[in-house]
Enzyme design. Structure first.
Site, PDB file in Angstrom:
ATOM      1  N   TRP A  39     -63.930 138.676  -5.715  1.00 51.23           N
ATOM      2  CA  TRP A  39     -62.799 139.344  -5.085  1.00 51.23           C
ATOM      3  C   TRP A  39     -62.757 141.018  -5.546  1.00 51.23           C
ATOM      4  CZ3 TRP A  39     -59.913 141.922  -8.820  1.00 51.23           C
ATOM      5  CH2 TRP A  39     -59.824 141.764 -10.298  1.00 51.23           C
ATOM      6  N   GLU A  82     -58.320 148.046 -20.295  1.00 47.44           N
ATOM      7  CA  GLU A  82     -59.320 147.665 -19.446  1.00 47.44           C
ATOM      8  C   GLU A  82     -59.916 148.947 -18.915  1.00 47.44           C
ATOM      9  OE1 GLU A  82     -60.530 144.800 -18.578  1.00 47.44           O
ATOM     10  OE2 GLU A  82     -59.016 143.353 -18.840  1.00 47.44           O
ATOM     11  N   GLU A 121     -65.776 144.205 -14.775  1.00 46.80           N
ATOM     12  CA  GLU A 121     -64.492 144.595 -15.557  1.00 46.80           C
ATOM     13  C   GLU A 121     -63.777 145.609 -14.975  1.00 46.80           C
ATOM     14  OE1 GLU A 121     -63.077 143.524 -18.170  1.00 46.80           O
ATOM     15  OE2 GLU A 121     -64.748 141.951 -19.064  1.00 46.80           O
ATOM     16  N   HIS A 124     -60.925 145.227 -13.246  1.00 47.47           N
ATOM     17  CA  HIS A 124     -59.439 144.823 -13.758  1.00 47.47           C
ATOM     18  C   HIS A 124     -58.459 146.135 -13.778  1.00 47.47           C
ATOM     19  CE1 HIS A 124     -62.012 141.374 -15.783  1.00 47.47           C
ATOM     20  NE2 HIS A 124     -61.806 141.302 -14.374  1.00 47.47           N
ATOM     21  N   GLU A 174     -63.396 138.599 -25.285  1.00 47.93           N
ATOM     22  CA  GLU A 174     -63.117 138.074 -24.000  1.00 47.93           C
ATOM     23  C   GLU A 174     -62.068 136.967 -24.066  1.00 47.93           C
ATOM     24  OE1 GLU A 174     -64.325 139.320 -21.182  1.00 47.93           O
ATOM     25  OE2 GLU A 174     -66.045 140.556 -21.488  1.00 47.93           O
ATOM     26  N   THR A 177     -58.672 138.610 -24.511  1.00 44.88           N
ATOM     27  CA  THR A 177     -58.117 139.422 -23.145  1.00 44.88           C
ATOM     28  C   THR A 177     -57.866 138.269 -22.005  1.00 44.88           C
ATOM     29  OG1 THR A 177     -60.366 139.817 -22.569  1.00 44.88           O
ATOM     30  CG2 THR A 177     -59.063 141.659 -23.154  1.00 44.88           C
ATOM     31  N   ASP A 206     -61.830 135.876 -14.395  1.00 43.06           N
ATOM     32  CA  ASP A 206     -63.008 136.564 -14.968  1.00 43.06           C
ATOM     33  C   ASP A 206     -63.427 136.606 -16.265  1.00 43.06           C
ATOM     34  OD1 ASP A 206     -63.280 137.613 -12.241  1.00 43.06           O
ATOM     35  OD2 ASP A 206     -63.125 139.580 -12.775  1.00 43.06           O
ATOM     36  N   GLU A 207     -62.300 137.018 -17.252  1.00 43.30           N
ATOM     37  CA  GLU A 207     -62.571 136.970 -18.466  1.00 43.30           C
ATOM     38  C   GLU A 207     -63.131 135.591 -19.104  1.00 43.30           C
ATOM     39  OE1 GLU A 207     -62.393 139.994 -19.146  1.00 43.30           O
ATOM     40  OE2 GLU A 207     -60.454 140.933 -18.734  1.00 43.30           O
ATOM     41  N   HIS A 210     -66.873 135.523 -18.567  1.00 49.06           N
ATOM     42  CA  HIS A 210     -67.295 136.409 -19.541  1.00 49.06           C
ATOM     43  C   HIS A 210     -67.348 135.936 -21.006  1.00 49.06           C
ATOM     44  CE1 HIS A 210     -65.903 140.048 -16.858  1.00 49.06           C
ATOM     45  NE2 HIS A 210     -66.916 139.110 -16.238  1.00 49.06           N
TER      46      HIS A 210
END
Ligand SMILES: [Fe+2]
Ligand SMILES: [Fe+2]
Length: 332
Positions: A39, A82, A121, A124, A174, A177, A206-207, A210
């Site tokens: 994305w 971020e 990252e 973000h 991670e 967040t 995403d986090e 990670h």
């Protein structure tokens, strides 16, 4: 430690880290997403080439109107965190044993990871920044000055360039967040902004990837060097996890800016003392800290300390009281 002295512990940790290179390389392929498939911020934003764009922006602004000032301030703080990404890639590449070639085009798994993780990252801050700008509720100049100052100030994760402590730190961070973005998404939903809610949940996804990767890396270290890993975990938790944006106000006209921001996240429930305790609890369970055997004396003491730590922080969190009055920031 005096300069010229050999730090045998660090040398050993670097050696173990280099043994993880192929695992990390696989993670670049399997746990991170190719730019063509990933994305991108524009997926969530009005397309300004569209003749209806002004209408879309109007709708975006309407949806954002119901977001409480405290939630908006928290979200801006998260965005600023971020946006200080240059500091995090620099931090990662300064860890001992991570970039032995001192090259950004090294074929090493760790170097590829550091770049591809940063690249993910980067989306973000990009997305949140553009979204917040379009709401019309944000004092962008003030935000930009905070980002400018934060990057100029840098940050110190207190990991002593030790890759073991850094893997603990990043696993923790991670997850932290992820929790912040999930909770912000819930509050956005409640306030009637389902687009923002989707944005926050997508970033949180995403986090989560990670987090999983860093926990896997650290899990491998626990297998290869249980005593070293245990001692590093203890060291990191005794120093406590410093949030990456802690220096956002330092040297500016509002030096307590970070404190004000974190009081708001505590108050609205975006990131609280209980979250801190629960992250410790989760990591202790995930790495099965209490079941690790064959430890040396130092590591056995660390294991004891870590086994009770979440409870201690939980009791501490019960006593933290968010102030009645909070100081907002970065709003129009
Ligand atoms: Fe992020
Ligand atoms: Fe992340």
């Amino acid at each position: 430690m005096k300069s010229g002295e050999i730090n045998y512990e660090l040398e050993k940790n670097m050696e173990v880290i280099s043994q993880l290179d192929s695992l990390v390389s696989d993670a670049v392929e399997n746990m991170l997403v190719d730019p063509e498939e990933c994305w991108q911020p524009s997926d969530f934003l009005p397309d300004l080439s569209n003749p209806e764009a002004l209408e879309d922006i109007k709708l975006l602004k309407q949806r954002a109107e119901g977001i409480p000032d405290t939630v908006l301030t928290s979200l801006i703080g998260n965005m600023i965190t971020e946006e200080a990404l240059p500091s995090y890639q620099t931090y990662f590449n300064l860890l001992e044993g991570i970039n032995e070639d001192r090259s950004l085009v090294s074929p090493s798994g760790w170097v590829r990871w550091s770049k591809s993780w940063t690249a993910e990252e980067n989306r973000h801050g990009d997305l949140l920044n553009k979204y917040l700008y379009l709401t019309g509720r944000v004092d962008m100049g003030a935000v930009e000055r905070t980002i400018h100052r934060l990057i100029a100030n840098g940050f110190d994760a207190n990991t002593d360039a030790d890759p073991y402590q850094a893997m603990i730190y990043t696993s923790f961070q991670e997850r932290a967040t992820k929790i912040s973005h999930v909770n912000t998404g819930k509050l956005a939903d409640k306030a009637g902004d389902h687009v923002l809610s989707r944005i926050c949940k997508t970033i949180a996804g995403d986090e989560a990837r990670h987090e999983k990767a860093y926990k896997t890396f650290m899990g491998r270290i626990f297998e290869i060097d249980p005593s070293g890993a245990m001692v590093a975990f203890e060291k990191m938790m005794r120093k406590q996890i410093v949030m990456p944006a802690v220096l956002m106000g330092e040297g500016g006209n509002r030096p307590n800016l970070y404190k004000d921001f974190s009081e708001i996240t505590q108050k609205v429930g975006i990131y609280t003392g209980w979250d801190y305790a629960r992250i410790i609890e989760h990591l202790v369970e995930f790495w099965k800290i209490e079941a690790v055997t064959g430890l040396n004396d130092l590591a056995a003491k660390a294991q004891d300390y870590l086994s009770n730590l979440a409870d201690r922080y939980m009791r501490l969190a019960d006593r933290i009281k968010a102030p009645d009055e909070v100081k907002l920031a970065w709003l129009k």
